[in-house]
Scaffold this motif. Structure first.
Motif, PDB file in Angstrom:
ATOM      1  N   ALA A   8       1.145  -1.066   0.286  1.00 12.91           N
ATOM      2  CA  ALA A   8       0.169  -0.512   0.025  1.00 12.91           C
ATOM      3  C   ALA A   8       1.041   1.253  -0.195  1.00 12.91           C
ATOM      4  CB  ALA A   8      -1.021  -0.423   0.966  1.00 12.91           C
ATOM      5  N   ARG A   9       0.606   2.620  -0.850  1.00 14.49           N
ATOM      6  CA  ARG A   9       1.080   3.291  -0.950  1.00 14.49           C
ATOM      7  C   ARG A   9      -0.220   4.301   0.696  1.00 14.49           C
ATOM      8  NH1 ARG A   9       2.177   7.796  -5.434  1.00 14.49           N
ATOM      9  NH2 ARG A   9       2.785   9.665  -4.056  1.00 14.49           N
ATOM     10  N   ILE A  10       0.632   4.859   1.246  1.00 11.62           N
ATOM     11  CA  ILE A  10      -0.465   6.143   2.420  1.00 11.62           C
ATOM     12  C   ILE A  10       0.981   7.015   2.421  1.00 11.62           C
ATOM     13  CG2 ILE A  10      -0.677   6.002   4.447  1.00 11.62           C
ATOM     14  CD1 ILE A  10      -0.491   3.017   5.059  1.00 11.62           C
ATOM     15  N   ALA A  11       0.300   8.522   1.354  1.00  8.10           N
ATOM     16  CA  ALA A  11       1.078   9.465   1.290  1.00  8.10           C
ATOM     17  C   ALA A  11       2.196   8.939   0.426  1.00  8.10           C
ATOM     18  CB  ALA A  11       1.202  10.739   2.482  1.00  8.10           C
ATOM     19  N   ASP A  12       3.542   9.275   1.166  1.00  3.41           N
ATOM     20  CA  ASP A  12       4.855   9.464   0.614  1.00  3.41           C
ATOM     21  C   ASP A  12       5.150   7.780   1.097  1.00  3.41           C
ATOM     22  OD1 ASP A  12       4.857  11.435  -1.117  1.00  3.41           O
ATOM     23  OD2 ASP A  12       6.041  12.869   0.124  1.00  3.41           O
ATOM     24  N   ALA A  13       5.185   7.147   1.715  1.00  5.71           N
ATOM     25  CA  ALA A  13       5.273   5.844   2.713  1.00  5.71           C
ATOM     26  C   ALA A  13       5.044   4.616   1.933  1.00  5.71           C
ATOM     27  CB  ALA A  13       4.930   6.087   3.288  1.00  5.71           C
ATOM     28  N   TYR A  14       5.420   3.430   1.685  1.00  7.83           N
ATOM     29  CA  TYR A  14       5.621   2.244   0.787  1.00  7.83           C
ATOM     30  C   TYR A  14       4.958   1.087   2.094  1.00  7.83           C
ATOM     31  CZ  TYR A  14       6.043   4.230  -3.273  1.00  7.83           C
ATOM     32  OH  TYR A  14       5.687   4.864  -4.765  1.00  7.83           O
ATOM     33  N   VAL A  15       3.877   0.499   2.290  1.00  6.40           N
ATOM     34  CA  VAL A  15       3.726  -0.986   3.421  1.00  6.40           C
ATOM     35  C   VAL A  15       3.577  -1.829   2.089  1.00  6.40           C
ATOM     36  CG1 VAL A  15       2.654  -1.149   5.570  1.00  6.40           C
ATOM     37  CG2 VAL A  15       3.154   1.236   4.924  1.00  6.40           C
ATOM     38  N   ALA A  16       4.606  -3.165   2.461  1.00  9.30           N
ATOM     39  CA  ALA A  16       4.718  -4.296   2.374  1.00  9.30           C
ATOM     40  C   ALA A  16       4.422  -4.544   3.512  1.00  9.30           C
ATOM     41  CB  ALA A  16       5.185  -4.581   1.104  1.00  9.30           C
ATOM     42  N   GLY A  17       3.350  -6.285   3.250  1.00 10.90           N
ATOM     43  CA  GLY A  17       3.498  -6.899   4.488  1.00 10.90           C
ATOM     44  C   GLY A  17       2.789  -8.078   3.320  1.00 10.90           C
ATOM     45  N   VAL A  18       4.046  -8.939   4.467  1.00 15.67           N
ATOM     46  CA  VAL A  18       4.204 -10.510   3.776  1.00 15.67           C
ATOM     47  C   VAL A  18       3.392 -11.412   4.971  1.00 15.67           C
ATOM     48  CG1 VAL A  18       5.600 -10.596   2.599  1.00 15.67           C
ATOM     49  CG2 VAL A  18       5.487 -10.951   4.466  1.00 15.67           C
ATOM     50  N   PRO A  19       2.889 -12.558   5.349  1.00 21.24           N
ATOM     51  CA  PRO A  19       2.406 -13.302   5.963  1.00 21.24           C
ATOM     52  C   PRO A  19       3.545 -14.518   6.537  1.00 21.24           C
ATOM     53  CG  PRO A  19       1.396 -14.845   3.729  1.00 21.24           C
ATOM     54  CD  PRO A  19       2.300 -13.647   3.308  1.00 21.24           C
ATOM     55  N   VAL A  90      10.948 -11.970  -2.315  1.00 26.41           N
ATOM     56  CA  VAL A  90      10.036 -11.554  -1.958  1.00 26.41           C
ATOM     57  C   VAL A  90      10.340  -9.874  -2.221  1.00 26.41           C
ATOM     58  CG1 VAL A  90       8.726 -11.449   0.307  1.00 26.41           C
ATOM     59  CG2 VAL A  90       9.246 -13.551  -0.399  1.00 26.41           C
ATOM     60  N   VAL A  91      11.213  -9.706  -1.492  1.00 28.01           N
ATOM     61  CA  VAL A  91      11.867  -8.101  -1.426  1.00 28.01           C
ATOM     62  C   VAL A  91      11.127  -7.527  -2.890  1.00 28.01           C
ATOM     63  CG1 VAL A  91      13.699  -6.313  -1.400  1.00 28.01           C
ATOM     64  CG2 VAL A  91      12.768  -8.143   0.564  1.00 28.01           C
ATOM     65  N   GLU A  92      11.991  -8.556  -3.307  1.00 29.92           N
ATOM     66  CA  GLU A  92      11.731  -8.289  -5.176  1.00 29.92           C
ATOM     67  C   GLU A  92      10.266  -7.577  -5.614  1.00 29.92           C
ATOM     68  OE1 GLU A  92      14.251  -6.799  -7.864  1.00 29.92           O
ATOM     69  OE2 GLU A  92      15.674  -7.369  -6.426  1.00 29.92           O
ATOM     70  N   THR A  93       9.461  -8.963  -5.260  1.00 32.01           N
ATOM     71  CA  THR A  93       8.116  -9.013  -6.335  1.00 32.01           C
ATOM     72  C   THR A  93       8.097  -7.414  -5.235  1.00 32.01           C
ATOM     73  OG1 THR A  93       8.261 -10.922  -6.322  1.00 32.01           O
ATOM     74  CG2 THR A  93       5.833 -10.113  -5.696  1.00 32.01           C
ATOM     75  N   ALA A  94       7.565  -7.040  -3.867  1.00 28.51           N
ATOM     76  CA  ALA A  94       6.814  -6.434  -2.941  1.00 28.51           C
ATOM     77  C   ALA A  94       7.627  -4.732  -3.167  1.00 28.51           C
ATOM     78  CB  ALA A  94       7.299  -6.094  -1.890  1.00 28.51           C
ATOM     79  N   ALA A  95       8.681  -4.846  -3.848  1.00 24.00           N
ATOM     80  CA  ALA A  95       9.123  -3.252  -5.224  1.00 24.00           C
ATOM     81  C   ALA A  95       8.762  -3.324  -6.159  1.00 24.00           C
ATOM     82  CB  ALA A  95      10.827  -3.207  -4.786  1.00 24.00           C
ATOM     83  N   ARG A  96       8.381  -4.297  -6.654  1.00 18.48           N
ATOM     84  CA  ARG A  96       7.665  -4.336  -8.274  1.00 18.48           C
ATOM     85  C   ARG A  96       6.463  -3.350  -8.060  1.00 18.48           C
ATOM     86  NH1 ARG A  96       8.693  -9.141 -10.114  1.00 18.48           N
ATOM     87  NH2 ARG A  96       6.882  -9.822  -9.602  1.00 18.48           N
ATOM     88  N   LEU A  97       5.762  -4.380  -7.119  1.00 16.27           N
ATOM     89  CA  LEU A  97       4.253  -3.822  -6.696  1.00 16.27           C
ATOM     90  C   LEU A  97       3.787  -2.050  -6.224  1.00 16.27           C
ATOM     91  CD1 LEU A  97       3.092  -7.375  -4.789  1.00 16.27           C
ATOM     92  CD2 LEU A  97       2.241  -6.448  -7.159  1.00 16.27           C
ATOM     93  N   ALA A  98       4.896  -1.989  -5.325  1.00 20.37           N
ATOM     94  CA  ALA A  98       5.651  -0.793  -5.581  1.00 20.37           C
ATOM     95  C   ALA A  98       5.704   0.581  -6.475  1.00 20.37           C
ATOM     96  CB  ALA A  98       6.226  -0.500  -3.744  1.00 20.37           C
ATOM     97  N   SER A  99       6.415  -0.403  -7.810  1.00 16.81           N
ATOM     98  CA  SER A  99       6.209   0.702  -8.388  1.00 16.81           C
ATOM     99  C   SER A  99       5.162   0.916  -8.825  1.00 16.81           C
ATOM    100  CB  SER A  99       7.540   0.004  -9.249  1.00 16.81           C
ATOM    101  OG  SER A  99       7.212  -0.599  -9.627  1.00 16.81           O
ATOM    102  N   ARG A 100       4.385   0.049  -9.067  1.00 16.35           N
ATOM    103  CA  ARG A 100       2.641   0.429  -9.676  1.00 16.35           C
ATOM    104  C   ARG A 100       2.195   1.224  -9.340  1.00 16.35           C
ATOM    105  NH1 ARG A 100       0.738  -5.812 -10.626  1.00 16.35           N
ATOM    106  NH2 ARG A 100       2.824  -7.102 -11.876  1.00 16.35           N
ATOM    107  N   LEU A 101       2.307   2.003  -8.238  1.00 15.00           N
ATOM    108  CA  LEU A 101       1.725   2.624  -7.175  1.00 15.00           C
ATOM    109  C   LEU A 101       2.159   3.911  -7.256  1.00 15.00           C
ATOM    110  CD1 LEU A 101       1.088   0.346  -3.554  1.00 15.00           C
ATOM    111  CD2 LEU A 101      -0.163   0.658  -5.855  1.00 15.00           C
ATOM    112  N   SER A 102       3.451   4.583  -7.910  1.00 11.64           N
ATOM    113  CA  SER A 102       3.940   5.784  -7.338  1.00 11.64           C
ATOM    114  C   SER A 102       3.099   6.174  -8.488  1.00 11.64           C
ATOM    115  CB  SER A 102       5.665   5.654  -8.816  1.00 11.64           C
ATOM    116  OG  SER A 102       6.971   4.301  -8.003  1.00 11.64           O
TER     117      SER A 102
END
Length: 102
Positions: A8-19, A90-102
């Motif tokens: 998720a993107r909250i303002a300028d922050a990225y928050v990723a979560g994994v189980p 996992v980190v690469e995938t989270a970063a790729r997903l975050a890039s979609r939120l830019s």
């Protein structure tokens, strides 16, 4: 084993979560990709299936790497130790997903 990753993107922050219980190395790797922006890789998001150790931790072994799947595997469905490189994926995938939120 498939792993659900949420970002998720909250303002300028990225928050990723994994189980999983992420080791510090992965949270630092994720955060380092966003210079000047807050970025967090959180564990225990929508459950827990095991530990997410770094490759150096895998070499050292120990409880979170070798024994946790044996002890908690019947609850999580994960009965073997994680393979090398899984944390980086996992980190690469989270970063790729975050890039979609830019």
């Amino acid at each position: 084993m498939p792993v659900e990753i949420q970002v998720a993107r909250i303002a300028d922050a990225y928050v990723a979560g994994v189980p999983m219980e992420t080791f510090t190395i992965h949270a630092l790797d994720f955060a380092s990709r966003y210079s000047g922006r807050p970025a967090f890789l959180n564990g225990y998001t929508n459950g827990w299936i095991g530990y997410l150790p770094g490759d150096e931790d895998l070499k050292r072994g120990g409880y979170g790497v070798r024994w946790a799947p044996v002890i908690y595997g019947s609850e999580s469905g994960w009965l073997t130790p994680i393979e090398a490189g899984a944390g980086s994926r996992v980190v690469e995938t989270a970063a790729r997903l975050a890039s979609r939120l830019s």
